[in-house]
Design an enzyme around this catalytic site. Structure first.
Site, PDB file in Angstrom:
ATOM      1  N   GLN A  29     -28.108  -1.632  28.182  1.00 14.03           N
ATOM      2  CA  GLN A  29     -27.559  -0.295  27.999  1.00 14.03           C
ATOM      3  C   GLN A  29     -28.691   0.650  27.620  1.00 14.03           C
ATOM      4  OE1 GLN A  29     -24.658  -1.872  25.090  1.00 14.03           O
ATOM      5  NE2 GLN A  29     -23.119  -0.754  26.255  1.00 14.03           N
ATOM      6  N   ASP A  83     -25.123   2.994  31.708  1.00 15.25           N
ATOM      7  CA  ASP A  83     -24.667   3.913  30.661  1.00 15.25           C
ATOM      8  C   ASP A  83     -25.545   5.164  30.580  1.00 15.25           C
ATOM      9  OD1 ASP A  83     -22.810   1.982  30.181  1.00 15.25           O
ATOM     10  OD2 ASP A  83     -23.662   1.280  28.301  1.00 15.25           O
ATOM     11  N   ASP A 128     -21.338   1.508  35.072  1.00 16.71           N
ATOM     12  CA  ASP A 128     -20.570   2.372  34.160  1.00 16.71           C
ATOM     13  C   ASP A 128     -21.418   3.549  33.693  1.00 16.71           C
ATOM     14  OD1 ASP A 128     -18.664   0.386  34.430  1.00 16.71           O
ATOM     15  OD2 ASP A 128     -19.164  -0.581  32.528  1.00 16.71           O
ATOM     16  N   ARG A 174     -13.923   1.824  36.000  1.00 16.41           N
ATOM     17  CA  ARG A 174     -13.387   0.654  35.322  1.00 16.41           C
ATOM     18  C   ARG A 174     -12.722   1.134  34.030  1.00 16.41           C
ATOM     19  NH1 ARG A 174     -16.924  -4.334  34.502  1.00 16.41           N
ATOM     20  NH2 ARG A 174     -18.264  -2.957  33.259  1.00 16.41           N
TER      21      ARG A 174
END
Length: 417
Positions: A165, A188, A209, A268
């Site tokens: 991340q 991220d 994501d 998601r």
């Protein structure tokens, strides 16, 4: 070391304050004479900044020609503005290798970059935490940002793991608007944590994501680029009873870079009531997985998601295999998400052309990424134009399958009440 401005003042030359007052007065006189002045006082946010930054409250320049050589130091010296006169920080062209925080104690701040203004760092959550790894943290409210590139250059799995991340920007203030900015990273990239957020003509890229959080956010004519391999574009974390969600209005989704890039999930569910909606968005070939949508942990039967689309088009748009929780909206159902009114409570969103007049040029309203950002760490093609796409076709009438999905979505809404 004193800046050029400070040295000029010591020599008895015209002070920066006097120059700012003179330029502001000239701009105001011109506005009144030409009928340019807007009735909404917040549109004076950046008008007074003047050509070359002469009217900005603070100028950041790596070469020492401004007030500060780092964005971090400039933000540390900033003061709150007012609704009728934002405190304006102009960032001159250059790459600023640093992390910076705009604190929650400030309000009414304008942060404007010249073409080529970029803040970059390389950090990941394993080094610290999800917040502290951010290149830029925007915690303040009532903020306008334009023409700045934000990058977290930490690549995928660089520490031996499959994924790290690495946040480029975290936004937790409310009434925050970005125009013509680029957000570059892998996993991220953009942490849209909370509040009302508006993004127009921006470029956002990543791998997994890469837009996530629990904000109520509208992405207006933005480009989303999937790099490396496809995990997913969005992970929204709405919980029961909250008025949050991500809406993508116009713009495009596309893979970026050379070599094989696996398609990604549109979104998601990071929360049980996760909400992500696409309106009139172009899907490039290879941009989206066949199933369309996915879930972060747990059984999908435990989720009460809103996964929806209307008027989307392009070679990558095929709903045949989409997850059965996804719905195709009717025109009436799509209407609340089809304009800036989705996030514009109180009319806080201002015209970007007015906001940036005289400060590093106008925001590019025609395509995404007015700052002409390159790919992560200089990789990939220039990102200063929306992919060429045809005019969206008329939305077809809902089929029997669509009605079945619609009924399922209605049950989810009832469960949320």
């Amino acid at each position: 070391m004193p800046s050029v401005r400070q040295r000029e003042a010591r020599r008895g030359g015209t002070t920066p304050t006097l120059r700012r007052l003179f330029l502001s007065a000239m701009l105001l006189a011109f506005a009144l004479f030409s009928g340019f002045a807007d009735a909404r006082p917040r549109l004076a946010v950046l008008e007074a900044a003047g050509a070359g930054g002469g009217g900005a409250d603070i100028v950041v320049a790596k070469d020492g020609s401004g007030d500060y050589t780092s964005i971090k130091d400039a933000l540390g010296a900033a003061k709150s503005g007012t609704a009728s006169r934002y405190f304006v920080i102009l960032v001159k062209a250059g790459v600023y290798n640093e992390q910076a925080v705009l604190p929650a104690s400030l309000r009414f701040i304008g942060l404007v970059g010249e073409k080529g203004a970029k803040i970059s760092a390389s950090n990941y959550a394993g080094q610290s935490n999800l917040n502290d790894c951010s290149t830029f943290q925007l915690l303040a409210s009532d903020v306008v940002v334009s023409n700045i590139i934000f990058e977290n250059a930490h690549g995928p799995g660089e520490q031996g793991g499959d994924q790290d991340q690495a946040v480029a920007v975290k936004v937790s203030g409310t009434r925050v608007a970005f125009y013509g900015c680029s957000f570059l990273g892998y996993q991220d990239t953009l942490y849209a944590l909370s509040g009302l957020q508006y993004y127009k003509n921006c470029v956002i890229q990543g791998r997994v994501d890469f837009v996530f959080g629990d904000a109520k956010a509208l992405f207006h004519n933005c480009q989303f680029h999937l790099v490396y391999w496809g995990g997913g574009y969005f992970a929204q974390s709405r919980q029961k009873g909250e008025d949050t969600g991500f809406v993508v209005l116009g713009g495009s989704l596309s893979p970026l870079g050379k070599g094989p890039i696996k398609p990604g999930y549109l979104a998601r569910s990071w929360g049980k009531y996760s909400t992500t909606i696409f309106i009139n968005t172009f899907f490039a070939a290879g941009s989206v997985r066949a199933e369309g949508w996915g879930y972060v942990g747990g059984n999908k039967r435990m989720h009460h998601v809103t996964f929806a689309a209307y008027g989307c088009y392009g070679p990558g748009y095929n709903t045949t295999g989409w997850d059965d929780n996804a719905v195709i909206l009717t025109a009436a159902e799509a209407a609340p998400y089809s304009s800036i009114s989705y996030v514009n409570q109180g009319g806080w969103i201002a015209d970007p052309n007015t906001l940036v007049r005289g400060v590093g040029g106008k925001v590019n309203n025609g395509g995404g990424g007015g700052n002409g950002a390159k790919g992560v760490a200089g990789k990939g093609p220039a990102q200063n134009a929306t992919p060429v796409a045809p005019t969206p076709p008329p939305q077809p009438a809902a089929s029997g399958a669509g009605n079945s999905k619609k009924n399922k979505r209605q049950r989810h809404k009832q469960n949320n009440n």
